[in-house]
Write a protein that holds these residues in place. Sequence first.
Motif, PDB file in Angstrom:
ATOM      1  N   THR A 191      -0.524  -8.493  -2.085  1.00 46.46           N
ATOM      2  CA  THR A 191      -1.082  -7.192  -1.624  1.00 46.46           C
ATOM      3  C   THR A 191      -1.234  -6.960  -0.125  1.00 46.46           C
ATOM      4  OG1 THR A 191      -3.399  -8.069  -1.169  1.00 46.46           O
ATOM      5  CG2 THR A 191      -2.880  -6.914  -3.422  1.00 46.46           C
ATOM      6  N   ASP A 251      -9.680  -4.499   0.420  1.00 45.19           N
ATOM      7  CA  ASP A 251      -9.469  -3.429  -0.203  1.00 45.19           C
ATOM      8  C   ASP A 251      -8.144  -3.115  -0.372  1.00 45.19           C
ATOM      9  OD1 ASP A 251     -10.473  -1.383  -2.001  1.00 45.19           O
ATOM     10  OD2 ASP A 251     -10.240  -0.118  -0.224  1.00 45.19           O
ATOM     11  N   SER A 262      -4.837  -1.019  -2.838  1.00 47.87           N
ATOM     12  CA  SER A 262      -4.425  -0.034  -3.971  1.00 47.87           C
ATOM     13  C   SER A 262      -3.489  -0.494  -4.781  1.00 47.87           C
ATOM     14  CB  SER A 262      -4.051   1.322  -3.234  1.00 47.87           C
ATOM     15  OG  SER A 262      -2.868   1.070  -2.374  1.00 47.87           O
ATOM     16  N   GLY A 263      -2.704  -1.603  -4.592  1.00 47.96           N
ATOM     17  CA  GLY A 263      -1.885  -2.247  -5.329  1.00 47.96           C
ATOM     18  C   GLY A 263      -1.333  -3.445  -4.707  1.00 47.96           C
ATOM     19  N   GLU A 269       0.758  -1.339   0.177  1.00 52.90           N
ATOM     20  CA  GLU A 269       0.115   0.040   0.044  1.00 52.90           C
ATOM     21  C   GLU A 269       0.813   1.455   0.006  1.00 52.90           C
ATOM     22  OE1 GLU A 269      -3.444  -0.017  -0.234  1.00 52.90           O
ATOM     23  OE2 GLU A 269      -3.117  -2.060  -0.567  1.00 52.90           O
ATOM     24  N   GLU A 300       0.340  -1.972 -10.169  1.00 51.86           N
ATOM     25  CA  GLU A 300      -0.851  -1.230 -10.084  1.00 51.86           C
ATOM     26  C   GLU A 300      -2.132  -1.946  -9.665  1.00 51.86           C
ATOM     27  OE1 GLU A 300      -0.642   2.011 -10.074  1.00 51.86           O
ATOM     28  OE2 GLU A 300       1.616   1.972 -10.385  1.00 51.86           O
ATOM     29  N   LYS A 301      -2.997  -1.422  -8.777  1.00 51.99           N
ATOM     30  CA  LYS A 301      -4.312  -2.110  -8.664  1.00 51.99           C
ATOM     31  C   LYS A 301      -5.072  -2.883  -9.781  1.00 51.99           C
ATOM     32  CE  LYS A 301      -8.689  -1.732  -6.364  1.00 51.99           C
ATOM     33  NZ  LYS A 301      -9.363  -0.943  -5.599  1.00 51.99           N
ATOM     34  N   LYS A 361      -5.903 -10.742  -0.962  1.00 55.87           N
ATOM     35  CA  LYS A 361      -6.482 -10.263  -2.169  1.00 55.87           C
ATOM     36  C   LYS A 361      -8.310 -10.047  -1.741  1.00 55.87           C
ATOM     37  CE  LYS A 361      -3.327 -11.703  -5.441  1.00 55.87           C
ATOM     38  NZ  LYS A 361      -3.070 -12.685  -6.509  1.00 55.87           N
TER      39      LYS A 361
END
Length: 120
Positions: free
Chosen positions: A74, A58, A60-61, A9, A106-107, A55
């Motif tokens: 993640t 939530d 962001s990447g 994150e 990237e997400k 996963k």
Amino acid sequence: MRCIVVDAEKRTIEEMDIKGVNESLTPFYEVIGCDIVEFVNIDRNITMIIDECCKLKDFSGGFKFFGVDDLVITGRAVFLGMNNKGKFTALKEHIKTFHFIIDWVEKEKVPEPEFKIYSW
């Protein structure tokens, strides 16, 4: 115990000293911020400890290892050494090594989690 913590994150890689890792899983829950951990053997007696449900939350990447496209993590991951008796040991690798082998993802490029159903 000396370890490396990768935070997908914040996109940070840092050294950390975590106490009590051979006595309880609680230090991992606290550092990673989860309820269930998963242990992944990487290479050369290195173990990665991650959130089992990373996963499903939530995010962001993520991050992956250079050249390995099918494993995207993640959240936070802790890297420790492990001896032949299954006990955690201080990580011998230098933090610079992780800067070379970690690629940020990237997400929208993080693959969906795979679910497998087994019947008996």
